[in-house]
Design a protein around this motif. Structure first.
Motif, short mmCIF file in Angstrom:
data_model
loop_
_atom_site.label_atom_id
_atom_site.label_comp_id
_atom_site.label_asym_id
_atom_site.label_seq_id
_atom_site.Cartn_x
_atom_site.Cartn_y
_atom_site.Cartn_z
N PHE A 29 105.81 33.70 -23.22
CA PHE A 29 104.49 33.13 -23.44
C PHE A 29 103.45 33.88 -22.61
O PHE A 29 102.40 34.29 -23.11
N ALA A 85 100.55 36.16 -24.16
CA ALA A 85 99.18 35.68 -23.96
C ALA A 85 98.32 36.82 -23.39
O ALA A 85 97.22 37.09 -23.88
N ALA A 123 87.55 31.23 -23.03
CA ALA A 123 87.50 30.66 -24.38
C ALA A 123 88.81 30.94 -25.11
O ALA A 123 89.39 30.04 -25.74
N TYR A 124 89.30 32.17 -25.03
CA TYR A 124 90.56 32.52 -25.72
C TYR A 124 91.75 31.80 -25.10
O TYR A 124 92.64 31.33 -25.82
N LEU A 170 91.76 28.32 -26.35
CA LEU A 170 92.24 28.26 -27.73
C LEU A 170 93.75 28.34 -27.78
O LEU A 170 94.41 27.57 -28.50
N LEU A 171 94.31 29.28 -27.03
CA LEU A 171 95.77 29.49 -27.03
C LEU A 171 96.50 28.26 -26.51
O LEU A 171 97.48 27.80 -27.11
N ALA A 187 96.25 25.41 -29.04
CA ALA A 187 97.00 25.66 -30.28
C ALA A 187 98.52 25.62 -30.05
O ALA A 187 99.28 25.30 -30.96
N THR A 188 98.96 25.96 -28.83
CA THR A 188 100.40 25.95 -28.56
C THR A 188 100.86 24.65 -27.94
O THR A 188 102.04 24.49 -27.63
#
Lengths: 176, 176, 350
Positions: A66, A70, A110-111, A114-115, A118-119
């Motif tokens: 992960f 990432a 921000a990313y 999101l990650l 979402a995970t």
């Protein structure tokens, strides 16, 4: 027969053998129960130890995968200002369409957000650090710095290279 | 009378010890089954992680520019079928790749780029990729999702073949 | 005097005692058995994880988890160990050893497709060549195979009683030199984990000569186990490398595995090629131009001549993929696809 004054209403015969036998049986039951409980507790602890060890290597492998993915996925992402790793480079060497440092400092959180959403890992806390390896420049730090010093952390590392210059980027995670 | 009482007491004692022994046996086998259950669950998790790693390093789905770098080519994802991938990686799993774009990703962007940023987001959000919808889509579903599956999610990069850009995504693998 | 009831109590007590002791002994035995087979399975799982990591990343690694194993054998793709067996998901060529193993991956690349596998060799693995036919062709054959052999092993030659081995780079330098006198069949006393590969026009060596593999220079044929051994056909350096390290069983497994991966990848690639070329036309996209950066936002529109050229290149690539489905030399067909794909790359289409 002897009588004791003040010993209660009834007469108690001296040296009653039935009472001693009763006590002995009660003790035996108590010992049996205690031994069985002790054995059961030991078995339970052994089972827990075995099952927690069994899952640990998979969990560790997953966390490392992960973290690695990432880091490299975020750095490879195309943005309105170019590939994020190129924008990061712009923060040290200039150039590019946008204010590189500010852009990176806002886009990376921000990313990461999101990650993690979402995970399903909103319980992960992260910290990213970019350090020049063979040139002079500031260390870029984004996220929660305490993660870097946490005992139960895991991390991923990559090197961003351009024209001989190397920037080490590390991404740390821990459970909140 | 005394003898009868002693025999009765003794049988009660034997009965109690037998009860304790039976309960102990039941609890021990119960713990054993718990341990076996934990082993099974761990094996399943391990297999799910294996399949995720297999997808991430599969030559059939990766972009050749990054053969081992967790970059999935969107055109290959659209063309791949469940039967194809099950024959390569084993059966009984489901995978979903989702490109992540969020409105807040446009927050840090300069005003003159923001409109384009938001327009791009709206166009592709949530659309499942088929031969017809490609490339205006952002979700790929491979094989059937079933109840009772365990899931693993990892970050991934998705290469958009049609416009040559790299997006941030998440790969979720479910295993029966 | 002891009463009947006392005897009864003693008998009951003894029965209960025997029951309790038997139960605990049996339980302890069950757990110790479970514990040891659990440990073995964990070690095999850890090996598979290491092999998967090496396969995915291409980075070499080492593994020492098989220490203490009483039995360890490999029948590709199954590892057989003390209390069971496991089928490895990643194509692996393992030389079983309870000592330290070195893992490396090798790939055969064709642009749009690559086939990779993992070598797992013990420390001290040696591959010795006996050039009964020491000609430029034999040396070329060995050099081509060496490209696909792991760096962790030692390479050298064995002639009569003399056996010398060193690093791969040194041996490649030796092979680049002029041919010398033909070698005599190897009869030196060799350490464990040594494979002797004789290169000779078949029937090659005298009967009974020691060699793990006898390779005919020109015919793509090898004899496993020596001049009296079973025949194995090979095509190209990859298959020879697999035969050299793992024998016919390993070769059959790798061929089967590669055939499956090629078939599936080609099918996906054909659908994908059709989809991409259709969409490029539909969306007015023409990526087949020289682009300045690896990830252009969009390559500009060119004239219709350019677009037709792109379609022709994609069509040629599709035809080369079709050829894979036909029986024949799969390596030649793959090389054909690599060439067609190379054209697409040079045009900027891929």
């Amino acid at each position: 027969m002897k009588f004791r004054l003040g010993s209660g209403c009834g007469m108690r015969p001296h040296g009653n053998p039935g009472g001693a036998a009763s006590k002995g049986q009660t003790s035996m039951i108590a010992i049996a129960i205690a031994v069985v409980m002790l054995v059961l507790i030991m078995i339970f602890m052994l089972s827990s130890a075995l099952s927690s060890q069994a899952g640990q290597s998979t969990r560790s492998e997953y966390r490392n995968l992960f973290a690695h993915n990432a880091l490299i996925s975020v750095l490879r992402t195309d943005t309105e200002c170019g590939i994020l790793s190129d924008v990061l480079k712009g923060g040290y060497f200039g150039g590019g369409r946008c204010d590189s440092r500010k852009f990176v400092e806002s886009r990376i959180p921000a990313y990461m957000g999101l990650l993690l959403n979402a995970t399903g890992h909103t319980d992960y806390e992260w910290f990213l650090e970019a350090s020049p390896m063979n040139f002079r420049g500031e260390v870029l730090a984004i996220g929660s710095a305490a993660v870097k010093e946490a005992a139960e952390r895991w991390d991923a590392r990559t090197i961003v290279t351009w024209e001989g210059y190397q920037l080490e980027v590390k991404l740390y995670f821990k459970i909140k | 009378m005394k003898g009868q009482a002693a025999i009765t007491e003794y049988f009660v004692l034997i009965f109690l010890i037998a009860m304790i022994a039976v309960i102990a046996v039941i609890m021990v086998f119960g713990f054993q089954m718990l341990g076996t259950g934990a082993e099974k669950a761990n094996a399943r998790e391990r297999n799910a992680l294996f399949i995720a790693e297999g997808i991430l390093s599969s030559g059939a789905l990766n972009s050749p520019q990054f053969p081992k770098g967790s970059v999935l080519d969107d055109s290959r994802l659209t063309a791949a079928s469940c039967a194809d991938l099950w024959s390569l990686l084993g059966e009984g799993w489901h995978a979903e790749v989702r490109v992540l774009r969020d409105r807040s990703a446009c927050d840090g962007v300069q005003a003159w780029l923001k409109t384009k940023c938001l327009a791009d987001l709206r166009k592709a959000e949530g659309a499942v990729c088929t031969d017809q919808s490609y490339p205006s889509c952002s979700v790929w579903r491979i094989c059937e999702k079933k109840a009772g599956m365990i899931f693993f999610s990892v970050p991934v990069s998705v290469y958009r073949k049609m416009n040559g850009t790299m997006d941030l995504g998440v790969l979720t693998v479910g295993l029966e | 005097m002891i009463s009947a009831f006392d005897i009864f109590r003693i008998v009951i007590g003894v029965i209960v005692f025997i029951f309790v002791i038997t139960f605990f002994l049996r339980f302890a035995d069950m757990y110790s058995g479970t514990a040891s087979s659990g440990k073995a399975m964990e070690a095999v799982n850890a090996f598979e994880d290491t092999a998967q990591e090496v396969y995915a990343s291409g980075n070499p690694s080492s593994f020492s988890g098989f220490q203490g194993f009483r039995t360890l054998a490999y029948d590709p793709p199954k590892i057989m160990y003390d209390s069971g067996q496991k089928t490895l998901a990643v194509p692996t060529l393992l030389v079983p050893s309870t000592g330290k193993l070195y893992l490396e991956s090798r790939c055969s690349e064709f642009g749009w497709f690559s086939f990779c596998w993992v070598y797992a060799f013990p420390e001290g693995m040696r591959i010795l060549f006996t050039f009964v036919d020491d000609s430029p062709a034999s040396r070329q054959l060995a050099r081509q195979a060496l490209y696909y052999l792991p760096d962790s092993a030692q390479y050298g030659f064995c002639s009569s009683g003399e056996a010398r081995a060193g690093g791969k780079a040194d041996f490649i330098s030796f092979l680049s030199g002029p041919p010398g006198a033909p070698h005599q069949p190897c009869n030196a006393t060799l350490p464990q984990y040594t494979r002797v590969i004789a290169i000779a026009p078949l029937p090659g060596l005298p009967p009974g000569s020691a060699a793990d593999l006898v390779v005919d220079t020109g015919a793509g044929l090898a004899l496993e186990g020596g001049p009296d051994g079973a025949a194995a056909n090979f095509t190209g350096p990859v298959e020879l490398a697999v035969l050299v390290t793992g024998g016919k069983k390993a070769l059959d497994y790798i061929k089967q595995r590669m055939s499956k991966e090629v078939t599936v990848s080609a099918r996906i690639m054909m659908d994908r090629t059709r989809l991409v070329s259709q969409k490029m036309v539909a969306l007015n996209r023409q990526p087949c131009v020289e682009c300045a950066t690896p990830f252009p936002e969009a390559c500009g529109w060119t004239d219709s001549g350019g677009r037709q050229h792109a379609s022709a290149a994609y069509e040629a690539f599709g035809d080369s993929l079709d050829a894979l489905a036909r029986p024949g030399d799969i390596w030649r067909a793959l090389n054909g696809t690599a060439q067609a794909y190379g054209l697409l790359e040079s045009e900027g289409c891929e």
